[in-house]
Structure formats: structure tokens, C-alpha cells
Write a protein that holds these residues in place. Structure first.
Motif, PDB file in Angstrom:
ATOM      1  N   PRO A  74       0.843  -1.202   0.000  1.00 48.70           N
ATOM      2  CA  PRO A  74       0.000   0.000   0.000  1.00 48.70           C
ATOM      3  C   PRO A  74       0.877   1.250   0.000  1.00 48.70           C
ATOM      4  O   PRO A  74       1.897   1.301   0.678  1.00 48.70           O
ATOM      5  CB  PRO A  74      -0.777  -0.121   1.315  1.00 48.70           C
ATOM      6  N   SER A  78      -3.009   4.380  -3.092  1.00 47.38           N
ATOM      7  CA  SER A  78      -4.033   3.448  -2.600  1.00 47.38           C
ATOM      8  C   SER A  78      -4.767   4.038  -1.403  1.00 47.38           C
ATOM      9  O   SER A  78      -6.002   3.936  -1.298  1.00 47.38           O
ATOM     10  CB  SER A  78      -3.382   2.121  -2.211  1.00 47.38           C
ATOM     11  N   ALA A  89     -11.299  -0.344  -2.552  1.00 47.24           N
ATOM     12  CA  ALA A  89     -10.584  -1.457  -1.915  1.00 47.24           C
ATOM     13  C   ALA A  89     -10.813  -2.774  -2.641  1.00 47.24           C
ATOM     14  O   ALA A  89     -10.128  -3.762  -2.347  1.00 47.24           O
ATOM     15  CB  ALA A  89     -11.011  -1.593  -0.455  1.00 47.24           C
ATOM     16  N   LEU A  92      -7.454  -3.004  -4.286  1.00 46.12           N
ATOM     17  CA  LEU A  92      -6.292  -2.381  -3.654  1.00 46.12           C
ATOM     18  C   LEU A  92      -5.885  -3.164  -2.411  1.00 46.12           C
ATOM     19  O   LEU A  92      -6.739  -3.691  -1.705  1.00 46.12           O
ATOM     20  CB  LEU A  92      -6.606  -0.928  -3.282  1.00 46.12           C
ATOM     21  N   PRO A  93      -4.556  -3.220  -2.129  1.00 44.34           N
ATOM     22  CA  PRO A  93      -3.487  -2.721  -2.974  1.00 44.34           C
ATOM     23  C   PRO A  93      -3.448  -3.466  -4.306  1.00 44.34           C
ATOM     24  O   PRO A  93      -3.907  -4.614  -4.382  1.00 44.34           O
ATOM     25  CB  PRO A  93      -2.223  -2.978  -2.147  1.00 44.34           C
ATOM     26  N   PRO A  94      -2.912  -2.838  -5.371  1.00 47.62           N
ATOM     27  CA  PRO A  94      -2.986  -3.438  -6.704  1.00 47.62           C
ATOM     28  C   PRO A  94      -2.241  -4.771  -6.805  1.00 47.62           C
ATOM     29  O   PRO A  94      -1.268  -5.021  -6.093  1.00 47.62           O
ATOM     30  CB  PRO A  94      -2.313  -2.388  -7.602  1.00 47.62           C
ATOM     31  N   VAL A 126      -3.823   9.308  -6.641  1.00 55.19           N
ATOM     32  CA  VAL A 126      -4.454   8.135  -7.253  1.00 55.19           C
ATOM     33  C   VAL A 126      -4.121   8.091  -8.745  1.00 55.19           C
ATOM     34  O   VAL A 126      -3.786   7.035  -9.292  1.00 55.19           O
ATOM     35  CB  VAL A 126      -5.981   8.163  -7.043  1.00 55.19           C
ATOM     36  N   LEU A 129      -0.612   6.911  -9.135  1.00 57.45           N
ATOM     37  CA  LEU A 129      -0.511   5.460  -8.998  1.00 57.45           C
ATOM     38  C   LEU A 129      -0.893   4.775 -10.307  1.00 57.45           C
ATOM     39  O   LEU A 129      -0.201   3.854 -10.765  1.00 57.45           O
ATOM     40  CB  LEU A 129      -1.424   4.979  -7.870  1.00 57.45           C
ATOM     41  N   VAL A 195      -4.905  -0.360   4.621  1.00 51.99           N
ATOM     42  CA  VAL A 195      -4.754   0.643   3.564  1.00 51.99           C
ATOM     43  C   VAL A 195      -5.494   1.885   4.033  1.00 51.99           C
ATOM     44  O   VAL A 195      -6.711   2.000   3.865  1.00 51.99           O
ATOM     45  CB  VAL A 195      -5.311   0.151   2.219  1.00 51.99           C
TER      46      VAL A 195
END
Length: 284
Positions: A74, A78, A89, A92-94, A126, A129, A195
Motif C-alpha cells: 500500500p 491506494s 478497496a 487495492l493494494p494493486p 491516485v 498510482l 490501507v
């Protein structure tokens, strides 16, 4: 939030892609190492590497390809996403997946433009990311977008997440109850992850994974499955990814995977209800 929910399915159908993938030649170990290096170069750290392929073969027998899941740590993107909309969520996390056989592998993740855009969080950290995820894949080769196979019905009321509200409860209590229920139903669990304000629980059922990823490997952006919990005043908001979102992916409509996804949805709803959750829609 209501406006976002109304637009969810339209966004799913009109956006360019659900997943971003790139084909990479080489051995599994080489491709995995290159993917890890590409993520690091993009400023993303991997928290754990899961050998889903081996796990599935041990339970269901041979015939399932190599399948690795690179679950990222995270970071601020995220945290910003779930802080603005906890439904983020669901992915996430990816996760970056690596799957294939021999000397050719598919590496991919979710399309951040679609997911974060439809949830109304695609800005600032975001967006950064999302750009870094795409940049990491771009270091491996030509990125291809996996578009939906069918247009979803905007009148269905489908949301990205199954949402429930547990009255007069603590997050710690709800997380423990959810994990206990998942384990009792034969799902494997990773240690839960914090997260931002959201606790993310990542279970996996080998039989479901076998059917889903033999049908559509690019669905791995949502693996392991995500459950999540966060405080909501004196209550707890608890939820999970909506499995039926996968039914619009190429190869899934009309396949065996649809029945599996319906079964998964039933089980996931039962888990959320068993911990005292009541169905919830944002704005209530």
C-alpha cells in the motif's frame, strides 16, 4: 456518490478497458524478475509474490497454467483512493499477474483509468498510482487493453462492491469474524493489510480461481479476492468485490465461469450477512 453509482455500469461499458496486459517472452522466472524490476523502476514496491498456479494444481489437479500474483505494498495512491471511496478497496493494494506457459507469458493489471474514474477518485496521488502502473507494464512491451465483451445493463443496480453495515461493532471484531467465516468455508487467507482507514482481507478459493482464470486470465487483476472493513461512526462498513462484474469480460458470458461467479457471490453475501451485516447503499 449516488451520481457515481448511476454511472458505474455506463462507465464499464464505454471505457476503453477493464484490464491492461502485455505479452512477454522468456521463462517464468525471467518474466517475473523483469516485472518486479519494471515495478521498482516505476516507484512501486511488491509486498509478496503468490504462486497461485501451484496452489490451484495442488487442490484441483494438473491442467492449470503458471500463475503468479505480485501484490503491491500500500502507498499514498491506494490510501487516497480508499479514503475518498472505500469501494476502491476491491482491487487495492494493486495486483500484477503473470500467467502463461513455456516461453510466453501475459503480464497485466486493472485499467486504473476505468476503475478509479468510475469511482470518482482518479486525481492527485491516485492518478499518479495509475500512471506508474501503466508505465511499469510499458517497460515490458506493448500494452494492450482488454475491453468488455458485452454492454452491462445500466438498470441492473449493480455496484462494484457488495456493501453491508454492521451496527454497533468494531473493525477488529468484524475482521476477525469475516476471516473465521472465510476459513470455515474453505478459502485460503493472506494476512490482512491496512490501507489507510480500510482493512483489506484477501481470500482465495482454488476451485473458483481454476474456472475463472482458465476462462479469462486477465481477471487476475482482482485476485486474490478482496473483502474490506472500515469504521463508519459507531458502525462498521464491510464489503467485498462484486463477482458479477467479471461477467462482462471477454470469454466469460455464456461460459462455466458465470455459474461459478454466481456461487461466489452467494457465498460472499452469506459471509457478510453472517457477521451481522445489513445491506447498504451509499447515501442511505
Amino acid at each position: 456518490m449516488k451520481r457515481i453509482l448511476v454511472a458505474v455500469l455506463a462507465a464499464l461499458g464505454l471505457a476503453l478497458a477493464q484490464a491492461l496486459v502485455v505479452e512477454v517472452e522468456g521463462s517464468l522466472e525471467d518474466v517475473e524478475a523483469r516485472a518486479l524490476k519494471a515495478l521498482e523502476a516505476a516507484g512501486l514496491q511488491v509486498d509478496r509474490v503468490l504462486n497461485l498456479g501451484e496452489q490451484v494444481r495442488q487442490v484441483t489437479g494438473p491442467g492449470f497454467p503458471e500463475y503468479r500474483l505480485l501484490v503491491l505494498k500500500p502507498e499514498k495512491g491506494s490510501v487516497a483512493a480508499v479514503s475518498k471511496n472505500p469501494m476502491a478497496a476491491i482491487v487495492l493494494p494493486p495486483t500484477v499477474f503473470v500467467t502463461g506457459e513455456g516461453e510466453r507469458y501475459l503480464v497485466g493489471t486493472f485499467d486504473p483509468h476505468l476503475l478509479f474514474g468510475m469511482l470518482g477518485v482518479y486525481e492527485g496521488a491516485v492518478r499518479d498510482l495509475g500512471l506508474r502502473l501503466q508505465a511499469a507494464l510499458g517497460r515490458l512491451g506493448l500494452v494492450r487493453r482488454v475491453a468488455p465483451a458485452v454492454m452491462p445493463d445500466p438498470q441492473s443496480g449493480l455496484m462494484p462492491a457488495l456493501l453491508y453495515r454492521v451496527p454497533q461493532a468494531s473493525v477488529e471484531e468484524v475482521v476477525l469474524l469475516v476471516e473465521t467465516e472465510l476459513t470455515s468455508r474453505g478459502l485460503n487467507l493472506l494476512p490482512h493489510v491496512q490501507v489507510g482507514p480500510v482493512t483489506v482481507i484477501m481470500p482465495c478459493k482454488s476451485e473458483w480461481a481454476r474456472i475463472m482464470f482458465l476462462t479469462q486470465p486477465a481477471g487476475g487483476f482482482a485476485a486474490p479476492c478482496r473483502f474490506f472493513a472500515m469504521p463508519m461512526g459507531e458502525d462498521v462498513l464491510v464489503g467485498a468485490i462484486e463477482p458479477m462484474l467479471m461477467t462482462i469480460m471477454p470469454g466469460v458470458p455464456g461460459s462455466e465461469a458465470v455459474g461459478m461467479l454466481q456461487e461466489a457471490r452467494q457465498v460472499m453475501s452469506e459471509v457478510l450477512e453472517s457477521v451481522g451485516g445489513k445491506p447498504y447503499r451509499p447515501g442511505q
